[in-house]
Scaffold this motif. Structure first.
Motif, short mmCIF file in Angstrom:
data_model
loop_
_atom_site.label_atom_id
_atom_site.label_comp_id
_atom_site.label_asym_id
_atom_site.label_seq_id
_atom_site.Cartn_x
_atom_site.Cartn_y
_atom_site.Cartn_z
N TYR A 90 51.84 3.17 38.02
CA TYR A 90 51.54 3.58 39.40
C TYR A 90 52.33 4.82 39.78
CZ TYR A 90 48.62 -0.32 40.81
OH TYR A 90 47.57 -1.19 40.92
N TYR A 91 51.72 5.60 40.67
CA TYR A 91 52.32 6.77 41.28
C TYR A 91 52.42 6.49 42.77
CZ TYR A 91 51.11 9.14 36.89
OH TYR A 91 51.01 9.49 35.57
N HIS A 92 53.63 6.56 43.31
CA HIS A 92 53.89 6.20 44.71
C HIS A 92 54.34 7.44 45.48
CE1 HIS A 92 54.07 2.00 43.21
NE2 HIS A 92 54.80 2.51 42.23
N LEU A 93 53.61 7.81 46.52
CA LEU A 93 54.04 8.93 47.36
C LEU A 93 54.83 8.40 48.54
CD1 LEU A 93 53.90 12.02 47.88
CD2 LEU A 93 51.96 11.54 49.39
N LEU A 94 56.06 8.90 48.68
CA LEU A 94 56.94 8.53 49.79
C LEU A 94 57.42 9.80 50.49
CD1 LEU A 94 59.25 5.97 47.94
CD2 LEU A 94 57.30 5.42 49.39
N SER A 95 57.87 9.64 51.71
CA SER A 95 58.55 10.74 52.39
C SER A 95 60.04 10.53 52.26
CB SER A 95 58.14 10.81 53.87
OG SER A 95 58.94 9.93 54.64
N GLY A 96 60.80 11.58 52.50
CA GLY A 96 62.24 11.46 52.46
C GLY A 96 62.80 10.62 53.60
N CYS A 97 61.91 10.20 54.52
CA CYS A 97 62.32 9.37 55.67
C CYS A 97 62.11 7.88 55.38
CB CYS A 97 61.52 9.74 56.91
SG CYS A 97 61.61 11.46 57.40
N ASP A 98 61.64 7.54 54.18
CA ASP A 98 61.29 6.16 53.84
C ASP A 98 62.48 5.43 53.21
OD1 ASP A 98 58.83 7.15 54.54
OD2 ASP A 98 57.85 6.68 52.64
#
Length: 282
Positions: A90-98
């Motif tokens: 899996y590839y998970h996109l997160l923000s630096g605020c997560d």
């Protein structure tokens, strides 16, 4: 199953380091894009953050604008860099605020049980959303600038009145920008990069549309969970209603009881304690 975590960050690098430390695991690799406009970033500040994961700061650093096509370019860059290594379940996109709401062990187990599902929030784009890509956008990076945003709307309504539109025949979908997708769908997205550019480069706020629209037209749509497993509270909006609620210690029980895997957003200027104690909700 191995996992690639793709992080888009632009500020508060102490918070980003915490996120990286929480994701550090032998089955995870972490790829981070730092907005080129960001001041004060120093890779040396992340020395020792990972004992098990591979941590990469991707290049080139792009200049990002909220809602701009530049955000799509950054997502595609992160996917491309991670896909070059390959072999990720899996590839998970997160923000630096997560921050994660579950342990790495729990997250890995969840995706083992749900292998093959695409964790993307995806639904029909209402007219006012679809028009972002249906009509030519003069300032694709202008969503965060009131004057440019107004001009974009004026031009779009003129084009609408004249019946001049783009991307006829495209069934636009929309949803949250953040996702967890399989390697198969990641490959599909990257193989359609030219279509993405042609369809969305003259639009704004398309980071909430391009992946969903691609998914709906692909063989992977049948496996769409219509849930990205992110806890995001839009009921308590902030910043002129353009940003979700920032979690604090007052939300501890909400975070602990959530079945979601990740939450956004957190800010040490608002409440640093919750960031230090987030492991207690795992």
């Amino acid at each position: 199953m191995r996992h690639a975590f793709l992080i888009m960050a632009h500020t508060d690098f102490h918070r980003l380091r915490k996120l990286v430390e929480y994701l550090d695991d032998a089955d995870n690799d972490i790829y981070v894009h730092i907005d080129a406009k960001s001041d004060g970033f120093d890779e040396a500040g992340f020395e020792g953050a990972c004992k098990f994961s591979s941590l990469s700061f991707v290049k080139p650093r792009l200049y990002l604008n909220w809602g701009g096509y530049s955000c799509v370019r950054a997502e595609m860059l992160l996917l491309e860099k991670a896909f070059e290594h390959g072999g990720y379940g899996y590839y998970h996109l997160l923000s630096g605020c997560d921050l994660p709401l579950k342990s790495c062990e729990y997250i890995h187990g969840f995706f083992e049980k749900n292998a093959g599902k695409e964790f993307v929030e995806c639904h029909d784009a209402p007219g006012h959303t679809a028009m972002r890509a249906m009509y030519y956008t003069v300032f694709p990076e202008g969503a965060g600038y009131p004057a440019k945003r107004l001009l974009n709307y004026i031009v779009k309504y003129v084009l609408m009145a004249l019946g001049i539109r783009r991307n006829r025949g495209v069934d636009f979908k929309c949803g949250s920008q953040w996702f967890s997708i399989t390697e198969g769908f990641a490959s599909y997205v990257l193989s359609h990069s030219e279509w993405v550019d042609r369809t969305f480069s003259r639009s704004c706020l398309c980071d909430e549309m391009f992946l969903q629209t691609l998914l709906a037209g692909s063989p992977f749509y049948a496996s769409c969970a219509d849930d990205n497993m992110r806890l995001i509270d839009w009921n308590r909006r902030e910043g002129g209603k353009s940003h979700p609620h920032t979690y604090t210690m007052a939300d501890f029980d909400v975070l602990k009881s959530s079945p979601k895997l990740f939450a956004r957003k957190f800010d040490e200027r608002t409440d640093a304690e919750i960031m230090d104690r987030i492991k207690e909700v795992w």
